[in-house]
Enzyme design. Structure first.
Site, short mmCIF file in Angstrom:
data_model
loop_
_atom_site.label_atom_id
_atom_site.label_comp_id
_atom_site.label_asym_id
_atom_site.label_seq_id
_atom_site.Cartn_x
_atom_site.Cartn_y
_atom_site.Cartn_z
N THR A 154 54.89 32.24 47.55
CA THR A 154 55.44 33.55 46.59
C THR A 154 53.94 34.06 46.39
O THR A 154 52.89 33.67 46.52
CB THR A 154 55.94 32.84 45.48
OG1 THR A 154 54.95 31.72 44.83
CG2 THR A 154 57.44 31.98 45.61
N ASP A 155 54.04 35.32 45.77
CA ASP A 155 53.13 36.12 45.79
C ASP A 155 52.93 36.03 43.89
O ASP A 155 53.29 35.30 43.24
CB ASP A 155 53.52 37.75 45.66
CG ASP A 155 53.64 37.92 47.11
OD1 ASP A 155 52.98 37.42 48.03
OD2 ASP A 155 54.45 38.89 47.29
N THR A 156 51.71 36.57 43.39
CA THR A 156 51.24 36.30 42.19
C THR A 156 52.20 36.90 41.36
O THR A 156 52.99 37.78 41.36
CB THR A 156 49.87 37.28 41.96
OG1 THR A 156 48.98 37.04 42.81
CG2 THR A 156 49.62 37.78 40.46
N GLY A 157 52.33 36.14 40.32
CA GLY A 157 53.47 36.28 39.48
C GLY A 157 54.99 35.80 39.59
O GLY A 157 55.68 36.13 38.77
N VAL A 158 55.22 35.55 40.78
CA VAL A 158 56.62 35.27 41.36
C VAL A 158 56.93 33.97 40.78
O VAL A 158 56.33 32.86 41.20
CB VAL A 158 56.63 35.51 42.75
CG1 VAL A 158 58.22 35.19 43.18
CG2 VAL A 158 56.40 37.07 42.86
#
Length: 79
Positions: free
Chosen positions: A50-54
């Site tokens: 997952t990406d940042t903040g996901v």
């Protein structure tokens, strides 16, 4: 022994799943916590990223350990 885990997380405070130098990631924190619980270094392999903040509602990962018969109580991590 190889163990598969299923987890969910709020990614608001993390820089994604995958370990990164100088960044707090889900994989990094979870590996550290499991390693502390089992008293050995743990390397997690995630089924995705997952990406940042996901956030993730259902994420799978596995890890290998020298210990046999690890119980759920050995791995429960809250927080």
């Amino acid at each position: 022994m190889r163990y598969c885990i299923e987890c969910s997380y709020n990614g608001s405070k993390y820089h994604g799943w995958q370990k990164q130098p100088n960044a707090s990631t889900v994989e990094g924190v979870l590996s550290k916590c499991i390693g502390l619980r089992l008293s050995e270094d743990i390397m997690l392999t995630g089924a995705g990223r997952t990406d940042t903040g996901v956030h993730a509602f259902q994420m799978f990962a596995h890890f290998d350990t020298k210990k046999k018969n690890v119980s759920l109580a050995d791995l429960i991590i809250l927080g």
